[in-house]
Design a protein around this motif. Structure first.
Motif, PDB file in Angstrom:
ATOM      1  N   LEU A 250       0.828  -1.207   0.000  1.00 30.13           N
ATOM      2  CA  LEU A 250       0.000   0.000   0.000  1.00 30.13           C
ATOM      3  C   LEU A 250       0.863   1.258   0.000  1.00 30.13           C
ATOM      4  N   GLY A 251       2.042   1.167   0.630  1.00 30.95           N
ATOM      5  CA  GLY A 251       2.971   2.289   0.579  1.00 30.95           C
ATOM      6  C   GLY A 251       2.719   3.367   1.603  1.00 30.95           C
TER       7      GLY A 251
ATOM      8  N   THR B 124      -7.400  -1.952  -2.125  1.00 32.53           N
ATOM      9  CA  THR B 124      -8.620  -2.503  -2.728  1.00 32.53           C
ATOM     10  C   THR B 124      -9.323  -1.529  -3.669  1.00 32.53           C
ATOM     11  N   GLN B 125      -8.833  -0.302  -3.777  1.00 32.20           N
ATOM     12  CA  GLN B 125      -9.476   0.645  -4.697  1.00 32.20           C
ATOM     13  C   GLN B 125      -8.852   0.518  -6.090  1.00 32.20           C
ATOM     14  N   THR B 126      -8.933  -0.666  -6.641  1.00 31.33           N
ATOM     15  CA  THR B 126      -8.388  -0.955  -7.962  1.00 31.33           C
ATOM     16  C   THR B 126      -9.264  -2.008  -8.614  1.00 31.33           C
TER      17      THR B 126
ATOM     18  N   ARG C 296      -6.564  -9.860  -7.337  1.00 35.31           N
ATOM     19  CA  ARG C 296      -5.189 -10.254  -7.637  1.00 35.31           C
ATOM     20  C   ARG C 296      -4.207  -9.483  -6.753  1.00 35.31           C
ATOM     21  N   VAL C 297      -4.447  -8.187  -6.575  1.00 35.48           N
ATOM     22  CA  VAL C 297      -3.578  -7.372  -5.737  1.00 35.48           C
ATOM     23  C   VAL C 297      -3.597  -7.874  -4.293  1.00 35.48           C
ATOM     24  N   CYS C 298      -4.778  -8.200  -3.782  1.00 36.20           N
ATOM     25  CA  CYS C 298      -4.888  -8.694  -2.407  1.00 36.20           C
ATOM     26  C   CYS C 298      -4.140 -10.010  -2.233  1.00 36.20           C
TER      27      CYS C 298
END
Length: 359
Positions: A127-128, A158-160, A165-167
């Motif tokens: 997330l950075g 999750t705002q993508t 896939r990111v999770c």
């Protein structure tokens, strides 16, 4: 008077739906004044339903909750003010720790307070924002000296559009970080990663807790959306009702031409009050926008405005302080209900916790 009404029964329903899908501990996220419900209202609605923790965003919110009761409270953002840290430590608030600087501030405040600060270690898996990098944990054992580690967590992005896939990628990094911590002889304690959107799509992923805010309010997306109930709505009086003839043009954008003689209701609620703002955070890619328009054309959503328990159409666009509705077929015309995101509702609008669906 326009009022934000909070349905305790809907929050109870949503928590039951969550409990049917996980045995993990539930951390109710009530930051930003209880996601707009009012911190006391959010606590009162969640507490009887078996919530295990509350999570907040500011030291002030943490102290307010502790003054209301003795529940576990996790502060999700760094606090570096020495005086505030001492008070929070004595009230046994749980801290997020995600940097050497924050660990040192907590350690010094703990020495002054005569207590070891209780902490959850934050790991940044992509997330950075806050947290130790998942692949750079070598300093964690040193930084945790003098602190009482009770949990370890991460935060998914999750705002993508491809958030699943990111999770999963972030979850793999988190698993590696947990293994590395255990290899250093550190017990991670209670683990958690999934917030509302990730939980609705992926469940608890085997972690010991889930952090839920919007899901408690029924404002979530994904395959479980139908399982939840909306927990809050604006109730606003109808200021005037006027008969307009077929062919009349009404509305702020002068585009709504009436297809029949219509009883038009004027409601003194608009964008400034939080109405019709919640879609602003949707991803805005061209392909996604076209797909969203097609989906809405093929499967039109029910109007978010109702009168007398029946959906009523919005006429034209919403203004800053007003909107128009078609009340021709409404069984009641004294007031309307408008589904809203409580977080966006003006703070000046009173909040009222209600037991059921009505007043």
């Amino acid at each position: 008077m326009t009022t934000l009404r909070i349905r305790a029964s809907a929050i109870e329903h949503n928590l039951r739906a969550i409990r049917q899908r996980t045995s993990a501990r539930i951390i109710a996220v009530v930051k930003e004044d209880g996601y707009g419900l009012g911190l006391g209202n959010a606590r009162a609605a969640c507490l009887p339903c078996g919530v295990d923790f509350f999570a907040v965003g500011t030291a002030q919110e943490a102290l307010r909750l502790k003054e209301m009761g003795g529940e576990e409270v996790l502060l999700l953002t760094p606090e570096l003010c020495p005086e505030a840290l001492e008070v929070l430590i004595r009230r046994r608030v749980l801290f997020m720790v995600g940097s050497a600087r924050q660990a040192e501030a907590l350690r010094c405040a703990g020495e002054r307070a005569g207590m070891a600060p209780r902490v959850h270690l934050k790991v940044d898996t992509g997330l950075g924002r806050y947290g130790y990098r998942w692949d750079a944990l070598a300093d964690v054992p040193r930084d945790l000296a003098g602190l009482r580690l009770e949990g370890t967590y991460t935060h998914f992005a999750t705002q993508t559009r491809d958030y699943v896939r990111v999770c999963r990628r972030q979850a793999a990094r988190f698993a590696r970080a947990l293994d590395e911590l255990r290899g250093m002889g550190i017990d991670p304690g209670l683990t958690h990663a999934c917030a509302s959107r990730a939980f609705c799509a992926l469940g608890d992923l085997g972690y010991g807790a889930v952090r839920l805010g919007s899901a408690l309010l029924g404002r979530c997306t994904g395959p479980l959306r139908a399982a939840f109930q909306n927990a809050a709505y604006l109730e606003a009086p109808v200021y005037q009702v006027r008969l307009h003839r077929r062919g009349d043009v009404v509305g702020y954008d002068a585009r709504c031409r009436l297809a029949r003689d219509t009883l038009v209701g004027l409601v003194r609620v608009g964008h400034a009050d939080g109405a019709f703002l919640s879609g602003a955070a949707e991803p805005q890619g061209v392909v996604h926008a076209l797909a969203r328009c097609a989906r809405r054309a093929l499967f039109p959503a029910q109007s978010p405005i109702s009168a007398g328990g029946r959906p009523v159409p919005l006429l034209g666009s919403v203004g800053m302080n007003h909107l128009l509705v078609d009340l021709t077929d409404a069984p009641e015309r004294e007031a309307v209900r408008i589904d809203v995101s409580p977080l966006l509702v003006r703070r000046e609008i009173p909040r009222r916790l209600i037991a059921g669906d009505g007043a």
